[in-house]
Design a protein around this motif. Structure first.
Motif, PDB file in Angstrom:
ATOM      1  N   THR A 273       0.821  -1.200   0.000  1.00 49.21           N
ATOM      2  CA  THR A 273       0.000   0.000   0.000  1.00 49.21           C
ATOM      3  C   THR A 273       0.859   1.256   0.000  1.00 49.21           C
ATOM      4  OG1 THR A 273      -1.703  -1.157   1.256  1.00 49.21           O
ATOM      5  CG2 THR A 273      -1.835   1.226   1.245  1.00 49.21           C
ATOM      6  N   THR A 274       0.511   2.200  -0.862  1.00 48.07           N
ATOM      7  CA  THR A 274       1.109   3.528  -0.830  1.00 48.07           C
ATOM      8  C   THR A 274       0.042   4.461  -0.296  1.00 48.07           C
ATOM      9  OG1 THR A 274       2.498   3.060  -2.749  1.00 48.07           O
ATOM     10  CG2 THR A 274       2.144   5.371  -2.206  1.00 48.07           C
ATOM     11  N   VAL A 275       0.305   5.093   0.823  1.00 45.83           N
ATOM     12  CA  VAL A 275      -0.657   6.016   1.421  1.00 45.83           C
ATOM     13  C   VAL A 275      -0.354   7.416   0.905  1.00 45.83           C
ATOM     14  CG1 VAL A 275      -1.538   6.996   3.567  1.00 45.83           C
ATOM     15  CG2 VAL A 275      -0.937   4.566   3.457  1.00 45.83           C
ATOM     16  N   PHE A 276      -1.364   8.050   0.341  1.00 44.65           N
ATOM     17  CA  PHE A 276      -1.220   9.404  -0.176  1.00 44.65           C
ATOM     18  C   PHE A 276      -1.536  10.372   0.958  1.00 44.65           C
ATOM     19  CE2 PHE A 276      -2.593  13.227  -2.468  1.00 44.65           C
ATOM     20  CZ  PHE A 276      -1.552  13.371  -3.362  1.00 44.65           C
ATOM     21  N   ASP A 277      -0.480  10.923   1.540  1.00 45.76           N
ATOM     22  CA  ASP A 277      -0.643  11.863   2.648  1.00 45.76           C
ATOM     23  C   ASP A 277      -0.080  13.225   2.218  1.00 45.76           C
ATOM     24  OD1 ASP A 277       2.124  11.519   2.763  1.00 45.76           O
ATOM     25  OD2 ASP A 277       2.114  10.571   4.737  1.00 45.76           O
ATOM     26  N   ALA A 278       0.028  14.156   3.156  1.00 42.55           N
ATOM     27  CA  ALA A 278       0.500  15.501   2.829  1.00 42.55           C
ATOM     28  C   ALA A 278       1.915  15.485   2.258  1.00 42.55           C
ATOM     29  CB  ALA A 278       0.429  16.396   4.062  1.00 42.55           C
ATOM     30  N   ASP A 279       2.773  14.630   2.788  1.00 43.78           N
ATOM     31  CA  ASP A 279       4.138  14.546   2.259  1.00 43.78           C
ATOM     32  C   ASP A 279       4.143  14.034   0.819  1.00 43.78           C
ATOM     33  OD1 ASP A 279       5.404  15.492   4.589  1.00 43.78           O
ATOM     34  OD2 ASP A 279       5.379  13.489   5.485  1.00 43.78           O
ATOM     35  N   MET A 280       3.351  13.017   0.546  1.00 40.80           N
ATOM     36  CA  MET A 280       3.277  12.490  -0.825  1.00 40.80           C
ATOM     37  C   MET A 280       2.664  13.529  -1.760  1.00 40.80           C
ATOM     38  SD  MET A 280       4.792   9.632  -0.927  1.00 40.80           S
ATOM     39  CE  MET A 280       4.260   8.687  -2.343  1.00 40.80           C
ATOM     40  N   ALA A 281       1.694  14.290  -1.268  1.00 37.13           N
ATOM     41  CA  ALA A 281       1.080  15.338  -2.083  1.00 37.13           C
ATOM     42  C   ALA A 281       2.128  16.383  -2.469  1.00 37.13           C
ATOM     43  CB  ALA A 281      -0.076  15.987  -1.335  1.00 37.13           C
ATOM     44  N   SER A 282       3.012  16.695  -1.546  1.00 31.93           N
ATOM     45  CA  SER A 282       4.075  17.661  -1.830  1.00 31.93           C
ATOM     46  C   SER A 282       5.055  17.102  -2.859  1.00 31.93           C
ATOM     47  CB  SER A 282       4.807  18.010  -0.531  1.00 31.93           C
ATOM     48  OG  SER A 282       5.847  18.915  -0.785  1.00 31.93           O
ATOM     49  N   ILE A 283       5.448  15.855  -2.694  1.00 33.39           N
ATOM     50  CA  ILE A 283       6.380  15.210  -3.623  1.00 33.39           C
ATOM     51  C   ILE A 283       5.774  15.138  -5.025  1.00 33.39           C
ATOM     52  CG2 ILE A 283       7.478  12.991  -4.197  1.00 33.39           C
ATOM     53  CD1 ILE A 283       7.716  12.577  -1.108  1.00 33.39           C
ATOM     54  N   GLY A 284       4.498  14.834  -5.108  1.00 36.74           N
ATOM     55  CA  GLY A 284       3.856  14.626  -6.397  1.00 36.74           C
ATOM     56  C   GLY A 284       3.109  15.820  -6.946  1.00 36.74           C
ATOM     57  N   PHE A 285       3.278  16.981  -6.343  1.00 41.58           N
ATOM     58  CA  PHE A 285       2.488  18.150  -6.745  1.00 41.58           C
ATOM     59  C   PHE A 285       2.528  18.388  -8.255  1.00 41.58           C
ATOM     60  CE2 PHE A 285       2.033  22.672  -7.672  1.00 41.58           C
ATOM     61  CZ  PHE A 285       0.762  22.885  -7.164  1.00 41.58           C
TER      62      PHE A 285
END
Length: 128
Positions: free
Chosen positions: A13-25
């Protein structure tokens, strides 16, 4: 990134959290650009040139070109944004999901009709 994430090691599982949102913006913003027909046409005409207009990492760009949705998610892509890519390719959500599982579309469809994946092999050691 904060290291206190109890959900970080959920198997498969990859959890899309605030850090992932920043990385993938920028990856996700690129995906949203595909909502407009002229952008889809430009992307289809020359994928690399269109991707180079976005300040994404080379690894993100290569994952897009390879249509490696699992890798895109690991690089901050949100599946609902990534859907713009496979929709632009004329691929259904179910088709794309089957590629993410390594199954054929009929195998994936049957697995879902049968109730989804079993938890076997996808649990924490202490949960067995």
């Amino acid at each position: 990134m904060p290291s206190n994430k109890p959900y970080k090691n959920i198997p498969g599982t990859t959890v899309f959290d605030a850090d992932m949102a920043s990385i993938g913006f920028h990856l996700n913003q690129f995906c949203m650009s595909l909502m407009k027909a002229p952008n889809r046409e430009r992307f289809k005409q020359d994928q690399q040139a269109y991707l180079d207009e976005w300040p994404m990492t080379e690894e993100q760009k290569q994952a897009v070109i390879a249509r490696d949705y699992n890798h895109m998610m690991s690089l901050g892509g949100n599946i609902y944004f990534l859907a713009k890519i496979f929709s632009s390719d004329g691929i259904s959500f179910q088709d794309a999901a089957s590629t993410m599982t390594g199954m054929t579309l009929p195998e994936y469809a049957q697995m879902m009709l049968d109730g989804g994946r079993t938890p076997q092999g996808n649990m924490y050691e202490g949960d067995k």
